[in-house]
Design a protein around this motif. Structure first.
Motif, PDB file in Angstrom:
ATOM      1  N   LEU A   4       0.830  -1.201   0.000  1.00 25.74           N
ATOM      2  CA  LEU A   4       0.000   0.000   0.000  1.00 25.74           C
ATOM      3  C   LEU A   4       0.869   1.257   0.000  1.00 25.74           C
ATOM      4  O   LEU A   4       0.603   2.221  -0.737  1.00 25.74           O
ATOM      5  N   ALA A   5       1.912   1.251   0.802  1.00 28.14           N
ATOM      6  CA  ALA A   5       2.818   2.397   0.869  1.00 28.14           C
ATOM      7  C   ALA A   5       3.503   2.630  -0.473  1.00 28.14           C
ATOM      8  O   ALA A   5       3.634   3.776  -0.925  1.00 28.14           O
ATOM      9  N   LEU A   6       3.943   1.564  -1.116  1.00 31.25           N
ATOM     10  CA  LEU A   6       4.599   1.698  -2.420  1.00 31.25           C
ATOM     11  C   LEU A   6       3.625   2.229  -3.468  1.00 31.25           C
ATOM     12  O   LEU A   6       4.021   3.021  -4.333  1.00 31.25           O
ATOM     13  N   ALA A   7       2.373   1.804  -3.390  1.00 31.99           N
ATOM     14  CA  ALA A   7       1.373   2.307  -4.338  1.00 31.99           C
ATOM     15  C   ALA A   7       1.151   3.807  -4.152  1.00 31.99           C
ATOM     16  O   ALA A   7       1.050   4.558  -5.136  1.00 31.99           O
ATOM     17  N   ALA A   8       1.087   4.256  -2.892  1.00 30.88           N
ATOM     18  CA  ALA A   8       0.921   5.691  -2.626  1.00 30.88           C
ATOM     19  C   ALA A   8       2.140   6.476  -3.105  1.00 30.88           C
ATOM     20  O   ALA A   8       2.016   7.561  -3.682  1.00 30.88           O
ATOM     21  N   LEU A   9       3.321   5.924  -2.868  1.00 30.74           N
ATOM     22  CA  LEU A   9       4.546   6.602  -3.309  1.00 30.74           C
ATOM     23  C   LEU A   9       4.583   6.697  -4.829  1.00 30.74           C
ATOM     24  O   LEU A   9       4.932   7.758  -5.391  1.00 30.74           O
ATOM     25  N   LEU A  10       4.233   5.620  -5.513  1.00 33.09           N
ATOM     26  CA  LEU A  10       4.211   5.633  -6.975  1.00 33.09           C
ATOM     27  C   LEU A  10       3.222   6.675  -7.489  1.00 33.09           C
ATOM     28  O   LEU A  10       3.497   7.384  -8.474  1.00 33.09           O
ATOM     29  N   ALA A  11       2.086   6.777  -6.821  1.00 33.99           N
ATOM     30  CA  ALA A  11       1.091   7.770  -7.229  1.00 33.99           C
ATOM     31  C   ALA A  11       1.672   9.176  -7.161  1.00 33.99           C
ATOM     32  O   ALA A  11       1.462  10.001  -8.073  1.00 33.99           O
ATOM     33  N   TRP A  12       2.423   9.472  -6.112  1.00 32.00           N
ATOM     34  CA  TRP A  12       2.996  10.802  -5.986  1.00 32.00           C
ATOM     35  C   TRP A  12       4.161  11.032  -6.948  1.00 32.00           C
ATOM     36  O   TRP A  12       4.367  12.150  -7.421  1.00 32.00           O
ATOM     37  N   ILE A  13       4.874  10.007  -7.287  1.00 30.05           N
ATOM     38  CA  ILE A  13       5.916  10.146  -8.317  1.00 30.05           C
ATOM     39  C   ILE A  13       5.265  10.519  -9.650  1.00 30.05           C
ATOM     40  O   ILE A  13       5.748  11.413 -10.369  1.00 30.05           O
ATOM     41  N   VAL A  14       4.157   9.856  -9.968  1.00 27.39           N
ATOM     42  CA  VAL A  14       3.444  10.169 -11.203  1.00 27.39           C
ATOM     43  C   VAL A  14       2.899  11.593 -11.165  1.00 27.39           C
ATOM     44  O   VAL A  14       3.009  12.350 -12.151  1.00 27.39           O
ATOM     45  N   LEU A  15       2.308  12.003 -10.044  1.00 25.41           N
ATOM     46  CA  LEU A  15       1.758  13.352  -9.943  1.00 25.41           C
ATOM     47  C   LEU A  15       2.845  14.422 -10.054  1.00 25.41           C
ATOM     48  O   LEU A  15       2.646  15.464 -10.690  1.00 25.41           O
ATOM     49  N   LEU A  16       3.995  14.161  -9.454  1.00 30.75           N
ATOM     50  CA  LEU A  16       5.060  15.164  -9.479  1.00 30.75           C
ATOM     51  C   LEU A  16       5.727  15.278 -10.840  1.00 30.75           C
ATOM     52  O   LEU A  16       6.093  16.380 -11.278  1.00 30.75           O
ATOM     53  N   MET A 292      -8.524   8.929  -3.937  1.00 27.87           N
ATOM     54  CA  MET A 292      -8.235   9.980  -2.959  1.00 27.87           C
ATOM     55  C   MET A 292      -7.709   9.386  -1.669  1.00 27.87           C
ATOM     56  O   MET A 292      -6.792   9.941  -1.035  1.00 27.87           O
ATOM     57  N   ALA A 293      -8.262   8.255  -1.259  1.00 28.09           N
ATOM     58  CA  ALA A 293      -7.794   7.604  -0.037  1.00 28.09           C
ATOM     59  C   ALA A 293      -6.342   7.157  -0.184  1.00 28.09           C
ATOM     60  O   ALA A 293      -5.528   7.326   0.726  1.00 28.09           O
ATOM     61  N   LEU A 294      -6.015   6.585  -1.354  1.00 29.81           N
ATOM     62  CA  LEU A 294      -4.642   6.125  -1.579  1.00 29.81           C
ATOM     63  C   LEU A 294      -3.667   7.288  -1.643  1.00 29.81           C
ATOM     64  O   LEU A 294      -2.597   7.259  -1.009  1.00 29.81           O
ATOM     65  N   VAL A 295      -4.022   8.334  -2.378  1.00 32.44           N
ATOM     66  CA  VAL A 295      -3.082   9.421  -2.648  1.00 32.44           C
ATOM     67  C   VAL A 295      -2.930  10.358  -1.455  1.00 32.44           C
ATOM     68  O   VAL A 295      -1.812  10.766  -1.107  1.00 32.44           O
ATOM     69  N   LEU A 342      -2.654  18.922   4.192  1.00 34.75           N
ATOM     70  CA  LEU A 342      -3.378  18.640   2.957  1.00 34.75           C
ATOM     71  C   LEU A 342      -4.199  17.353   3.024  1.00 34.75           C
ATOM     72  O   LEU A 342      -5.297  17.302   2.450  1.00 34.75           O
ATOM     73  N   PRO A 343      -3.747  16.289   3.719  1.00 32.97           N
ATOM     74  CA  PRO A 343      -4.613  15.109   3.825  1.00 32.97           C
ATOM     75  C   PRO A 343      -5.974  15.407   4.446  1.00 32.97           C
ATOM     76  O   PRO A 343      -7.005  14.902   3.980  1.00 32.97           O
ATOM     77  N   MET A 344      -6.001  16.239   5.494  1.00 32.50           N
ATOM     78  CA  MET A 344      -7.275  16.588   6.122  1.00 32.50           C
ATOM     79  C   MET A 344      -8.119  17.445   5.183  1.00 32.50           C
ATOM     80  O   MET A 344      -9.338  17.273   5.099  1.00 32.50           O
ATOM     81  N   VAL A 345      -7.473  18.353   4.463  1.00 28.99           N
ATOM     82  CA  VAL A 345      -8.196  19.193   3.500  1.00 28.99           C
ATOM     83  C   VAL A 345      -8.768  18.330   2.384  1.00 28.99           C
ATOM     84  O   VAL A 345      -9.925  18.489   1.990  1.00 28.99           O
ATOM     85  N   ALA A 346      -7.963  17.381   1.879  1.00 27.00           N
ATOM     86  CA  ALA A 346      -8.442  16.485   0.829  1.00 27.00           C
ATOM     87  C   ALA A 346      -9.605  15.636   1.326  1.00 27.00           C
ATOM     88  O   ALA A 346     -10.575  15.390   0.586  1.00 27.00           O
ATOM     89  N   GLY A 347      -9.536  15.187   2.583  1.00 22.44           N
ATOM     90  CA  GLY A 347     -10.639  14.436   3.160  1.00 22.44           C
ATOM     91  C   GLY A 347     -11.913  15.255   3.215  1.00 22.44           C
ATOM     92  O   GLY A 347     -13.016  14.740   2.983  1.00 22.44           O
ATOM     93  N   THR A 348     -11.769  16.557   3.499  1.00 21.06           N
ATOM     94  CA  THR A 348     -12.927  17.450   3.525  1.00 21.06           C
ATOM     95  C   THR A 348     -13.542  17.573   2.134  1.00 21.06           C
ATOM     96  O   THR A 348     -14.764  17.512   1.968  1.00 21.06           O
TER      97      THR A 348
END
Length: 376
Positions: A4-16, A292-295, A342-348
């Motif tokens: 799960l952690a690697l998937a989240a990290l990969l998502a942020w690499i793609v976004l960046l 959104m939960a993953l990222v 930002l995680p709390m803001v994204a959750g909102t």
């Protein structure tokens, strides 16, 4: 946990690195003063839809009357059945170039804003304006705003030029939630992709859109998008078809006066269009919740509650998230440390989106100014 952690990290690499570097917030109009003047300044009609906008309409009209534009400018306010004196306030703030149109009832299938714009365009149809400025009743323009828009359009031979107005960021709710609105918009519609004629992405910010009238009418005009709630991006998509050229950027020249003093007003603004953005599709909604939960939610939860490699990977992804949000926060004069939240803001925002779906299912989707544009 590690997967799960690697998937989240990969998502942020793609976004960046894989979405046009949207997070740098570098696509703006700071170069506008260096653009050349056109050989001839085209006539422009500025159309302002206004329904119960007594608080801001005078400032909007006054800012357009104060434009230093060298060409012909017509200003049209469509008073869309207001009950607060919007029309009278517009007339008092205007000059001889202003026309106030009394709007009629909304025909079936039309959104309220697009119907008002339609009536404004019809009112000046025979006046020969080759450029159309669509702007909102809570937007104020610096004196050189229109001149710079036209310079950019003529120099780049563009069909649509749009500026994302600087949103108000004064109240506590605005400081926490409004920068994220701009960040999420750019993430969904990377400006650099929208501005690339070879890319499929097309976006505009409805508060300030300049159109080449011939291109606009050749694509069917407002009738082509008459029922769309997210009318600005629908307009951009229409204008990009067939090789149309767009430009969208951030600005300090155009500012929104709309106040979002509490969580409820921001919720209403987001919930009006969020489910429409997902095509009213419950499966896409479910996928968006998972994404959104993953990222946004998984990285801090892993950083706090996981152990070993999963914790460190989650912390790294959270750090990348904070880094990505920093340029947007700086544009609003806020500390980059706010990015940690930002995680709390994204959750909102995720809750706002679910509320948007709930309203649509209840037959009150697209609620704005007392009217709904629900599909149910």
């Amino acid at each position: 946990m590690t997967a799960l952690a690697l998937a989240a990290l990969l998502a942020w690499i793609v976004l960046l690195f894989g979405r046009g570097f949207f997070w740098l917030a570098r696509d703006d109009d700071r170069d506008a003063a260096s653009l050349p003047d056109p050989a001839e300044w085209p006539a422009v009609a500025a159309i302002i839809p206004a329904r119960n906008e007594a608080e801001t309409i005078a400032a909007t009209v006054a800012s357009l009357c104060a434009q230093d534009y060298p060409g012909k400018l017509r200003i049209v306010v469509v008073d869309d059945r207001s009950t607060d004196g919007t029309g009278a306030l517009a007339r008092a703030a205007g000059d001889g170039r202003l026309l106030v149109v009394t709007g009629g009832e909304r025909p079936p299938g039309w959104s309220g804003k697009l119907n008002a714009l339609r009536q404004g365009l019809d009112a000046v149809a025979g006046e020969g304006h080759s450029r159309i400025l669509l702007t909102d009743a809570d937007i104020v323009h610096d004196a050189d705003s229109l001149r710079r828009l036209v310079q950019r359009m003529e120099h780049g031979r563009l069909d649509l030029v749009s500026l994302m107005a600087r949103l108000r960021c004064d109240s506590a709710a605005e400081r926490w939630l409004i920068p994220a609105f701009v960040f999420f918009f750019a993430m969904l519609y990377p400006f650099r992709w929208s501005n690339n004629p070879r890319a499929r992405t097309a976006a505009a910010a409805g508060g300030c859109v300049l159109l080449r009238r011939a291109s606009f009418e050749a694509r069917g005009g407002l009738d082509s998008i008459r029922g769309r709630i997210i009318d600005d991006c629908a307009l951009a998509g229409m204008m990009k078809r067939g090789g149309g050229r767009l430009w969208l950027g951030l600005t300090e020249r155009v500012r929104s006066l709309r106040a979002y003093d509490d969580l409820g007003t921001i919720r209403a603004m987001v919930a009006r269009t969020a489910y429409a953005q997902l095509g009213y599709n419950p499966w896409i909604l479910l996928g968006m919740v998972a994404a959104m939960a993953l990222v946004f939610l998984a990285p801090p939860l892993l950083a706090v509650f996981a152990e070993g490699a999963a914790r460190w990977i989650g912390l790294l992804a959270w750090g990348m998230m904070t880094l990505a949000f920093a340029p947007t926060l700086r544009r609003f004069g806020l500390s980059p440390l706010r990015g940690l939240a930002l995680p709390m803001v994204a959750g909102t925002y995720l809750l706002f989106t679910l509320d948007s779906a709930r309203a649509e299912w209840a037959g009150r989707g697209g609620l704005w100014k007392g009217e709904t544009l629900s599909r149910t």
